[in-house]
Design a protein around this motif. Structure first.
Motif, PDB file in Angstrom:
ATOM      1  N   SER A  11       0.814  -1.215   0.000  1.00  0.00           N
ATOM      2  CA  SER A  11       0.000   0.000   0.000  1.00  0.00           C
ATOM      3  C   SER A  11       0.844   1.260   0.000  1.00  0.00           C
ATOM      4  CB  SER A  11      -0.954   0.003   1.195  1.00  0.00           C
ATOM      5  OG  SER A  11      -0.232   0.053   2.404  1.00  0.00           O
ATOM      6  N   GLU A  12       2.009   1.230   0.642  1.00  0.00           N
ATOM      7  CA  GLU A  12       2.863   2.428   0.683  1.00  0.00           C
ATOM      8  C   GLU A  12       3.532   2.689  -0.664  1.00  0.00           C
ATOM      9  OE1 GLU A  12       3.661   4.774   3.014  1.00  0.00           O
ATOM     10  OE2 GLU A  12       2.020   3.967   4.217  1.00  0.00           O
ATOM     11  N   ILE A  13       4.039   1.666  -1.306  1.00  0.00           N
ATOM     12  CA  ILE A  13       4.803   1.868  -2.543  1.00  0.00           C
ATOM     13  C   ILE A  13       3.894   2.000  -3.761  1.00  0.00           C
ATOM     14  CG2 ILE A  13       6.480   0.797  -4.112  1.00  0.00           C
ATOM     15  CD1 ILE A  13       7.848  -0.403  -1.686  1.00  0.00           C
ATOM     16  N   PHE A  14       2.915   1.097  -3.883  1.00  0.00           N
ATOM     17  CA  PHE A  14       2.123   1.030  -5.106  1.00  0.00           C
ATOM     18  C   PHE A  14       0.737   1.636  -4.989  1.00  0.00           C
ATOM     19  CE2 PHE A  14       4.970  -2.712  -5.169  1.00  0.00           C
ATOM     20  CZ  PHE A  14       5.732  -2.368  -6.269  1.00  0.00           C
ATOM     21  N   GLY A  15       0.307   1.989  -3.785  1.00  0.00           N
ATOM     22  CA  GLY A  15      -1.047   2.499  -3.616  1.00  0.00           C
ATOM     23  C   GLY A  15      -2.041   1.349  -3.469  1.00  0.00           C
ATOM     24  N   ILE A  16      -3.329   1.698  -3.405  1.00  0.00           N
ATOM     25  CA  ILE A  16      -4.320   0.653  -3.152  1.00  0.00           C
ATOM     26  C   ILE A  16      -5.185   0.336  -4.370  1.00  0.00           C
ATOM     27  CG2 ILE A  16      -4.426   1.080  -0.683  1.00  0.00           C
ATOM     28  CD1 ILE A  16      -6.954   2.711  -1.160  1.00  0.00           C
ATOM     29  N   LYS A  17      -4.846   0.883  -5.524  1.00  0.00           N
ATOM     30  CA  LYS A  17      -5.671   0.645  -6.704  1.00  0.00           C
ATOM     31  C   LYS A  17      -5.648  -0.835  -7.116  1.00  0.00           C
ATOM     32  CE  LYS A  17      -6.600   2.254 -11.347  1.00  0.00           C
ATOM     33  NZ  LYS A  17      -6.194   3.131 -12.424  1.00  0.00           N
ATOM     34  N   HIS A  18      -4.467  -1.423  -7.198  1.00  0.00           N
ATOM     35  CA  HIS A  18      -4.327  -2.837  -7.573  1.00  0.00           C
ATOM     36  C   HIS A  18      -3.663  -3.623  -6.450  1.00  0.00           C
ATOM     37  CE1 HIS A  18      -5.564  -1.996 -11.648  1.00  0.00           C
ATOM     38  NE2 HIS A  18      -4.674  -1.004 -11.710  1.00  0.00           N
ATOM     39  N   MET A  19      -4.010  -3.288  -5.228  1.00  0.00           N
ATOM     40  CA  MET A  19      -3.328  -3.877  -4.072  1.00  0.00           C
ATOM     41  C   MET A  19      -3.524  -5.383  -3.987  1.00  0.00           C
ATOM     42  SD  MET A  19      -3.592  -2.830  -0.122  1.00  0.00           S
ATOM     43  CE  MET A  19      -2.959  -3.892   1.126  1.00  0.00           C
ATOM     44  N   ASP A  20      -4.702  -5.893  -4.328  1.00  0.00           N
ATOM     45  CA  ASP A  20      -4.937  -7.320  -4.203  1.00  0.00           C
ATOM     46  C   ASP A  20      -4.030  -8.138  -5.115  1.00  0.00           C
ATOM     47  OD1 ASP A  20      -6.183  -6.270  -6.420  1.00  0.00           O
ATOM     48  OD2 ASP A  20      -8.036  -7.428  -6.197  1.00  0.00           O
TER      49      ASP A  20
END
Length: 63
Positions: free
Chosen positions: A40-49
């Motif tokens: 979540s910190e590096i890539f964000g939560i858009k494609h977190m799954d």
């Protein structure tokens, strides 16, 4: 986790089991929570799954 290592290092009878369980629980919790925080910190939560599952698949592949 530090308390578990101190229990193991104390050297009393039976403390190896208690300390191992303590360290194992702490390591398991850390191992399951850290990829979520890093993802979540590096890539964000858009494609977190998708990214989180890719990171979790990397553990057995690497070992």
């Amino acid at each position: 986790m530090g308390i578990g290592y101190i229990i193991i290092a104390s050297g009393f009878t039976g403390n190896l089991y208690i300390g191992s369980v303590t360290v194992g629980i702490c390591y398991g919790a850390q191992n399951s929570l850290m990829p979520a925080a890093v993802t979540s910190e590096i890539f964000g939560i858009k494609h977190m799954d998708t990214i989180y599952n890719t990171i979790n698949v990397a553990y057995p592949d690497g070992s």
